[in-house]
Design a protein around this motif. Structure first.
Motif, PDB file in Angstrom:
ATOM      1  N   THR A 212       0.818  -1.216   0.000  1.00  0.00           N
ATOM      2  CA  THR A 212       0.000   0.000   0.000  1.00  0.00           C
ATOM      3  C   THR A 212       0.848   1.259   0.000  1.00  0.00           C
ATOM      4  OG1 THR A 212      -0.122  -0.125   2.413  1.00  0.00           O
ATOM      5  CG2 THR A 212      -1.906  -1.151   1.171  1.00  0.00           C
ATOM      6  N   LYS A 213       2.114   1.159   0.371  1.00  0.00           N
ATOM      7  CA  LYS A 213       2.959   2.338   0.433  1.00  0.00           C
ATOM      8  C   LYS A 213       4.376   1.939   0.065  1.00  0.00           C
ATOM      9  CE  LYS A 213       4.746   5.853   3.605  1.00  0.00           C
ATOM     10  NZ  LYS A 213       4.793   6.307   5.001  1.00  0.00           N
ATOM     11  N   LEU A 214       4.924   2.663  -0.877  1.00  0.00           N
ATOM     12  CA  LEU A 214       6.296   2.400  -1.300  1.00  0.00           C
ATOM     13  C   LEU A 214       7.021   3.721  -1.471  1.00  0.00           C
ATOM     14  CD1 LEU A 214       5.794  -0.413  -3.979  1.00  0.00           C
ATOM     15  CD2 LEU A 214       6.741  -0.677  -1.682  1.00  0.00           C
ATOM     16  N   PRO A 215       8.245   3.844  -0.983  1.00  0.00           N
ATOM     17  CA  PRO A 215       8.909   2.914  -0.064  1.00  0.00           C
ATOM     18  C   PRO A 215       8.548   3.261   1.381  1.00  0.00           C
ATOM     19  CG  PRO A 215      10.441   4.613  -0.706  1.00  0.00           C
ATOM     20  CD  PRO A 215       9.147   4.930  -1.422  1.00  0.00           C
ATOM     21  N   TYR A 216       9.017   2.430   2.302  1.00  0.00           N
ATOM     22  CA  TYR A 216       8.771   2.652   3.727  1.00  0.00           C
ATOM     23  C   TYR A 216      10.027   3.262   4.357  1.00  0.00           C
ATOM     24  CZ  TYR A 216       4.668  -0.348   3.207  1.00  0.00           C
ATOM     25  OH  TYR A 216       3.471  -0.881   2.826  1.00  0.00           O
ATOM     26  N   GLU A 217       9.810   4.228   5.247  1.00  0.00           N
ATOM     27  CA  GLU A 217      10.936   4.873   5.915  1.00  0.00           C
ATOM     28  C   GLU A 217      10.586   5.093   7.385  1.00  0.00           C
ATOM     29  OE1 GLU A 217      13.309   7.994   3.898  1.00  0.00           O
ATOM     30  OE2 GLU A 217      12.759   9.232   5.629  1.00  0.00           O
ATOM     31  N   PHE A 218      11.523   4.723   8.251  1.00  0.00           N
ATOM     32  CA  PHE A 218      11.337   4.883   9.693  1.00  0.00           C
ATOM     33  C   PHE A 218      12.584   5.538  10.275  1.00  0.00           C
ATOM     34  CE2 PHE A 218       9.048   1.068   8.352  1.00  0.00           C
ATOM     35  CZ  PHE A 218       7.760   1.352   8.805  1.00  0.00           C
ATOM     36  N   LYS A 219      12.376   6.233  11.394  1.00  0.00           N
ATOM     37  CA  LYS A 219      13.472   6.848  12.120  1.00  0.00           C
ATOM     38  C   LYS A 219      13.467   6.316  13.548  1.00  0.00           C
ATOM     39  CE  LYS A 219      13.917  11.165   9.530  1.00  0.00           C
ATOM     40  NZ  LYS A 219      13.943  12.645   9.627  1.00  0.00           N
ATOM     41  N   VAL A 220      14.685   6.113  14.098  1.00  0.00           N
ATOM     42  CA  VAL A 220      14.818   5.578  15.442  1.00  0.00           C
ATOM     43  C   VAL A 220      16.058   6.177  16.078  1.00  0.00           C
ATOM     44  CG1 VAL A 220      16.094   3.564  14.610  1.00  0.00           C
ATOM     45  CG2 VAL A 220      14.956   3.463  16.821  1.00  0.00           C
TER      46      VAL A 220
ATOM     47  N   TYR B 236      19.874   1.695   7.803  1.00  0.00           N
ATOM     48  CA  TYR B 236      19.704   0.269   7.544  1.00  0.00           C
ATOM     49  C   TYR B 236      18.637   0.115   6.468  1.00  0.00           C
ATOM     50  CZ  TYR B 236      22.298  -0.451  11.884  1.00  0.00           C
ATOM     51  OH  TYR B 236      23.259  -0.442  12.866  1.00  0.00           O
ATOM     52  N   ASN B 237      18.880  -0.805   5.550  1.00  0.00           N
ATOM     53  CA  ASN B 237      17.932  -1.069   4.457  1.00  0.00           C
ATOM     54  C   ASN B 237      17.632  -2.558   4.419  1.00  0.00           C
ATOM     55  OD1 ASN B 237      17.812   1.625   2.869  1.00  0.00           O
ATOM     56  ND2 ASN B 237      19.990   1.279   3.217  1.00  0.00           N
ATOM     57  N   ILE B 238      16.369  -2.874   4.324  1.00  0.00           N
ATOM     58  CA  ILE B 238      15.955  -4.268   4.204  1.00  0.00           C
ATOM     59  C   ILE B 238      14.931  -4.379   3.085  1.00  0.00           C
ATOM     60  CG2 ILE B 238      16.385  -4.798   6.631  1.00  0.00           C
ATOM     61  CD1 ILE B 238      13.374  -4.643   7.102  1.00  0.00           C
ATOM     62  N   THR B 239      14.857  -5.563   2.519  1.00  0.00           N
ATOM     63  CA  THR B 239      13.856  -5.878   1.493  1.00  0.00           C
ATOM     64  C   THR B 239      12.867  -6.855   2.102  1.00  0.00           C
ATOM     65  OG1 THR B 239      15.455  -5.563  -0.283  1.00  0.00           O
ATOM     66  CG2 THR B 239      13.474  -6.812  -0.796  1.00  0.00           C
ATOM     67  N   VAL B 240      11.604  -6.462   2.069  1.00  0.00           N
ATOM     68  CA  VAL B 240      10.549  -7.285   2.643  1.00  0.00           C
ATOM     69  C   VAL B 240       9.736  -7.884   1.496  1.00  0.00           C
ATOM     70  CG1 VAL B 240       8.515  -7.316   4.141  1.00  0.00           C
ATOM     71  CG2 VAL B 240      10.455  -5.826   4.685  1.00  0.00           C
ATOM     72  N   ALA B 241       9.548  -9.197   1.557  1.00  0.00           N
ATOM     73  CA  ALA B 241       8.756  -9.905   0.557  1.00  0.00           C
ATOM     74  C   ALA B 241       7.386 -10.234   1.143  1.00  0.00           C
ATOM     75  CB  ALA B 241       9.456 -11.176   0.111  1.00  0.00           C
ATOM     76  N   ALA B 242       6.379 -10.105   0.295  1.00  0.00           N
ATOM     77  CA  ALA B 242       5.005 -10.444   0.692  1.00  0.00           C
ATOM     78  C   ALA B 242       4.538 -11.610  -0.162  1.00  0.00           C
ATOM     79  CB  ALA B 242       4.075  -9.245   0.509  1.00  0.00           C
ATOM     80  N   GLN B 243       4.030 -12.662   0.490  1.00  0.00           N
ATOM     81  CA  GLN B 243       3.535 -13.849  -0.191  1.00  0.00           C
ATOM     82  C   GLN B 243       2.146 -14.177   0.310  1.00  0.00           C
ATOM     83  OE1 GLN B 243       7.060 -16.388   0.809  1.00  0.00           O
ATOM     84  NE2 GLN B 243       7.021 -16.881  -1.378  1.00  0.00           N
ATOM     85  N   GLU B 244       1.325 -14.668  -0.620  1.00  0.00           N
ATOM     86  CA  GLU B 244      -0.029 -15.064  -0.257  1.00  0.00           C
ATOM     87  C   GLU B 244      -0.017 -16.449   0.393  1.00  0.00           C
ATOM     88  OE1 GLU B 244      -2.435 -14.900  -3.703  1.00  0.00           O
ATOM     89  OE2 GLU B 244      -1.997 -12.786  -4.137  1.00  0.00           O
TER      90      GLU B 244
ATOM     91  N   GLN C  23      10.903  -1.939  -0.233  1.00  0.00           N
ATOM     92  CA  GLN C  23      12.146  -1.503   0.390  1.00  0.00           C
ATOM     93  C   GLN C  23      11.815  -0.712   1.657  1.00  0.00           C
ATOM     94  OE1 GLN C  23      15.048  -2.571  -0.804  1.00  0.00           O
ATOM     95  NE2 GLN C  23      13.947  -3.571  -2.480  1.00  0.00           N
ATOM     96  N   VAL C  24      12.496  -1.084   2.732  1.00  0.00           N
ATOM     97  CA  VAL C  24      12.309  -0.410   4.019  1.00  0.00           C
ATOM     98  C   VAL C  24      13.624   0.260   4.379  1.00  0.00           C
ATOM     99  CG1 VAL C  24      11.723  -0.683   6.447  1.00  0.00           C
ATOM    100  CG2 VAL C  24      10.576  -2.089   4.723  1.00  0.00           C
ATOM    101  N   HIS C  25      13.547   1.578   4.597  1.00  0.00           N
ATOM    102  CA  HIS C  25      14.730   2.371   4.926  1.00  0.00           C
ATOM    103  C   HIS C  25      14.592   2.874   6.349  1.00  0.00           C
ATOM    104  CE1 HIS C  25      18.215   4.828   4.405  1.00  0.00           C
ATOM    105  NE2 HIS C  25      17.555   5.956   4.593  1.00  0.00           N
ATOM    106  N   ILE C  26      15.596   2.582   7.182  1.00  0.00           N
ATOM    107  CA  ILE C  26      15.576   2.962   8.590  1.00  0.00           C
ATOM    108  C   ILE C  26      16.743   3.906   8.838  1.00  0.00           C
ATOM    109  CG2 ILE C  26      15.737   2.130  10.965  1.00  0.00           C
ATOM    110  CD1 ILE C  26      14.632  -0.558   9.873  1.00  0.00           C
ATOM    111  N   ILE C  27      16.416   5.086   9.345  1.00  0.00           N
ATOM    112  CA  ILE C  27      17.425   6.106   9.637  1.00  0.00           C
ATOM    113  C   ILE C  27      17.639   6.143  11.144  1.00  0.00           C
ATOM    114  CG2 ILE C  27      17.995   8.552   9.471  1.00  0.00           C
ATOM    115  CD1 ILE C  27      16.205   8.701   7.015  1.00  0.00           C
ATOM    116  N   VAL C  28      18.889   6.066  11.562  1.00  0.00           N
ATOM    117  CA  VAL C  28      19.249   6.089  12.982  1.00  0.00           C
ATOM    118  C   VAL C  28      19.676   7.509  13.333  1.00  0.00           C
ATOM    119  CG1 VAL C  28      20.679   5.078  14.778  1.00  0.00           C
ATOM    120  CG2 VAL C  28      19.984   3.690  12.815  1.00  0.00           C
ATOM    121  N   THR C  29      18.921   8.131  14.225  1.00  0.00           N
ATOM    122  CA  THR C  29      19.280   9.484  14.662  1.00  0.00           C
ATOM    123  C   THR C  29      20.349   9.412  15.739  1.00  0.00           C
ATOM    124  OG1 THR C  29      17.491   9.479  16.289  1.00  0.00           O
ATOM    125  CG2 THR C  29      16.981  10.348  14.097  1.00  0.00           C
ATOM    126  N   ASP C  30      21.167  10.434  15.764  1.00  0.00           N
ATOM    127  CA  ASP C  30      22.349  10.412  16.624  1.00  0.00           C
ATOM    128  C   ASP C  30      22.018  10.818  18.054  1.00  0.00           C
ATOM    129  OD1 ASP C  30      25.133  10.148  17.109  1.00  0.00           O
ATOM    130  OD2 ASP C  30      25.280  12.329  17.105  1.00  0.00           O
TER     131      ASP C  30
END
Length: 776
Positions: free
Chosen positions: A367-375, A436-444, A459-466
């Motif tokens: 439903t959303k491409l790409p995914y991005e998170f911050k931590v 950090y980058n990961i590839t997530v697969a979706a299967q039925e 594609q999931v992109h995770i940004i690490v804040t300092d």
């Protein structure tokens, strides 16, 4: 013949007059020398004869005449054709032709005339050349230079457009009027083409259509003597109409129907619509366009330049669940058609296109491409970052399972649950990786619980804040050194700092000394650097050649962090100019990374384990050799372990007087003890009734023998059981096998071979076979 004489007279008269005038001049110029002989000349000119004379041969050509008056004169002719085709009458000089002449083969002949004396063949006059010309008659038909001519002209050309040119040649004399004049006429196909006197063929109609008839074959006639019915020849002319773009394309079918799966790629081929264009391929420039329908943003139609077909391609993905069928009208036209020659029938053709979309099992759709998170880094409370979501676009609406496929950097830093939740197994360190980058697969999930082999990826992109979790560290470009006689305020070195954390534009470092009790001072430069200077001056190398100066560096982060760094300063000898002349060499500090330490520990542990295994193997080998050395002792030593008493007939007490395990080990290893004299072999037994109880003894031996034969776990106690039965004062000789082999007894022990495997060793020891040496 008579009509030739006046003609020759006309030709000869001027010549005679000219000759006479020449003679008169000569007479006057020779001082009236009347006695000189007069010159004689030929008095004839050119001769003519018609070609192809149909009268009987020979044909009179002309007459040669000389002014010589001599009854013995004789005329002769010389040349290529003299006396063959042409001959002369000796006395009269008449020349005759003995063959019919053809001007087209040879138009004139050159001969030489002579007059000689018959008597001596002496020339009476110098020889003279003359020419016989052949007159032309119109006896040749014009002939075309080739039998077939080819020409071309564009279709729909105006009247009078030149097509090609034909040529015929007449061999007759062109200088004779009408003999070589050629005229042309179209005798077949004159309703389409005409030809002029020069042989140029042109059109007579403006509606010559290549699509109706592409070639024409006409016949052209050539003849001479205009106005007469002379002979003629003919030639064939093939005329081809070249194509012009004067026709519009027309669809071969009023409608087209196509089926296509919904997963067709964008730009893939859905189908082809075909048109018919009667023009040649180079004039087929069909353009396709949408007329009715709202799907021009979904499809496009591109013309194939080779086949002129319209290729339908999707411009965006198709979705069976949204639109299962498309219907629209398209038109085909040619914008390059020459409208001057436009034919009736319409300038465009329209056809209906139906595209049926078929359903296929599609992979899940995110439903959303790409995914991005911050931590935040090193945050132990954060375990869940968020989630990814995908759904089954098909009507089945199956459940989705999520799987992590690839990760960068590689490792178990980010996890993905079956439901798509992004999880952190442990806090992240920004200094290790800022993202950090990961590839997530979706299967039925299929109905039987298996996973579908079709999957989609996100594609999931995770940004690490300092976070400020690293203290600054000291940086200096070179080893600090100072002269022992340095003056106060002398700058020793300029130091700076670095921080593994992210430094903001407003970030700065603060420097200070851990102690003021030193000959050094620190001066801030307020540009994130500081100077180490001499405080009092005059260092004493005898007291200290190296000074260790602790420097405290702190940042302005939240929280504020600081570190103490030791600056090693060498005191050196210097010359008057302040240049270093001698400094002690000091050991350089070598830093080892954690990864290198781990590798070193692993290597050390491996070496220790290796040596432990080697030591264990050596000990086991020594023990094994010790056991073997025990077996290598002589029989006397074994006997001392087995029998430790001096009296005879120990009875049951004998069972505690020796070590049975040694006997058993000897038996198992198949080692035969040496035959040594037994101290018991010479013991004299007290006399008695040895036959008393013989039946009971025999029965006892048989019972024990049967027990030994049937029970394979028992040891070969042999005579020990007998002692227990005999009692303490038995006077019977011992049945033990320990020393019987060397006794002087003459008892035959071969019966032991019949007692079974339990007594095999005794049979071998007491048998009659010669003893063998044992190898230990």
């Amino acid at each position: 013949m008579n009509y030739l004489i006046p003609l020759f007279s006309l030709f000869l008269a001027p010549a005679v007059a000219d000759k006479e005038s020449q003679k008169t001049d000569q007479n006057f110029s020779s001082n009236n020398a009347s006695h000189k002989r007069l010159k004689r000349d030929w008095i004839w000119n050119q001769m003519h004869i018609k070609e192809e004379i149909d009268t009987p041969l020979p044909h009179h050509v002309g007459k040669i005449t000389s002014s010589v008056r001599n009854n013995n004169a004789k005329y002769i002719i010389e040349g290529e054709y003299a006396n063959t085709i042409f001959k002369v009458e000796e006395t009269s000089g008449d020349v005759y032709a003995f063959e019919r002449l053809d001007r087209e083969k040879k138009a004139e002949y050159e001969l030489t005339a002579l007059i000689i004396d018959r008597r001596n063949n002496q020339s009476l006059e110098p020889p003279s050349k003359f020419i016989i010309k052949v007159y032309d008659i119109n006896d040749n038909v014009p002939v075309f230079v080739q039998k077939v001519f080819n020409g071309s002209v564009p279709e729909m050309s105006p009247v009078g457009t030149s097509v090609t040119k034909v040529t015929a040649v007449d061999a007759d004399d062109p200088t004779v009027t009408g003999h070589a004049t050629v005229t042309y006429q179209v005798i077949k196909g004159d309703e389409y083409f005409t030809v002029d006197d020069s042989g140029v063929i042109s059109t007579t109609r403006a509606d010559l259509d290549r699509e109706n008839q592409s070639t024409y074959e006409i016949i052209v006639k050539a003849k001479d003597a205009p106005g007469s019915s002379g002979d003629s020849s003919t030639a064939t002319v093939i005329i081809t109409l070249t194509d012009i773009n004067d026709n519009f394309p027309v669809f071969k079918h009023p409608s087209f129907h196509f089926k296509v799966p919904e997963n067709i790629s964008v730009g893939g081929e859905v189908g082809r619509v075909k048109v018919e264009d009667v023009d040649e391929p180079q004039h087929r420039n069909t353009k396709y366009s949408f007329v009715r329908g709202d799907y021009r943003d979904t499809f496009e139609i591109v013309a194939n330049p080779y086949t002129n077909e319209g290729i339908i391609r999707p411009k965006k993905p198709l979705d069976f669940e949204k639109v299962a069928e498309y219907r629209f009208d398209i038109e085909a036209t040619d914008p390059t058609v020459d409208l001057r020659y436009f034919k009736s029938g319409g300038s465009r053709s329209i056809s209906t296109v139906t595209i049926e979309v078929t359903d296929v099992d599609e992979p899940p759709v995110f439903t959303k491409l790409p995914y991005e998170f911050k931590v935040r880094e090193n945050d132990p409370e954060i375990r869940t970052l968020g989630s990814v979501w995908a759904h089954d676009p098909d009507a089945a609406k199956r459940k989705i399972r999520f799987i992590r496929r690839r990760a960068s950097p590689n490792g178990d830093y980010i996890r993905v649950s079956d439901t798509g939740i992004i999880q952190l197994p442990k806090p992240l360190d920004r200094e290790f990786s800022s993202s950090y980058n990961i590839t997530v697969a979706a299967q039925e999930i299929l109905e039987d619980g298996r996973l579908s082999d079709r999957e989609s990826h996100a594609q999931v992109h995770i940004i690490v804040t300092d976070e400020n979790d690293n203290a600054p560290e000291l940086v200096y470009p070179e080893e600090p050194r100072v002269c022992e006689n340095a003056a106060p305020g002398k700058v020793i070195i300029r130091i700076s700092a670095t921080d593994k954390d992210e430094i903001s534009p407003r970030g700065f470092f603060k420097y200070s000394l851990a102690t003021e009790d030193s000959n050094f001072s620190l001066v801030e430069n307020y540009d994130n650097t500081a100077n180490i200077t001499v405080k009092y001056g005059q260092f004493n190398r005898e007291l200290a050649k190296i000074h260790y100066l602790p420097v405290i560096i702190s940042d302005n982060g939240d929280p504020e962090l600081s570190s103490t760094n030791t600056l090693v300063i060498s005191v050196c000898k210097c010359n008057e100019k302040g240049n270093f002349t001698f400094c002690e060499e000091r050991a350089k500090q070598v830093g080892v990374s954690i990864q290198a330490l781990v590798a070193i520990f692993i290597c050390i542990f491996t070496i220790i384990v290796f040596f432990a295994v080697i030591t264990l193997l050596i000990l086991l080998r020594k023990r094994h050799k010790k056991d073997l050395s025990g077996l290598g002792r002589n029989v006397a030593e074994i006997h001392e372990q087995l029998v430790t008493y001096d009296e005879e007939g120990g009875g049951e007490m004998d069972t505690t007087s020796y070590d049975v395990s040694v006997l058993n080990s000897v038996r198992k290893n198949g080692i035969k003890p040496e035959a040594v004299p037994s101290p018991y072999a010479q013991v004299q037994k007290p006399p008695g009734n040895i036959t008393s109880g013989a039946g009971e003894m025999e029965m006892m031996i048989e019972v024990k023998k049967d027990e030994a034969d049937n029970d394979r776990d028992l040891l070969p106690y042999d005579t020990l059981h007998i002692y227990g039965y005999e009692g303490a004062e038995s006077i019977a000789e011992s049945l033990s096998s320990l020393e019987s082999g060397s006794s002087d007894s003459d008892i035959d022990y071969d019966f032991l071979n019949d007692w079974g495997p339990r007594f095999k060793m005794l049979a071998e020891l007491y048998g009659t076979e010669p003893s063998e040496d044992f190898v230990y």
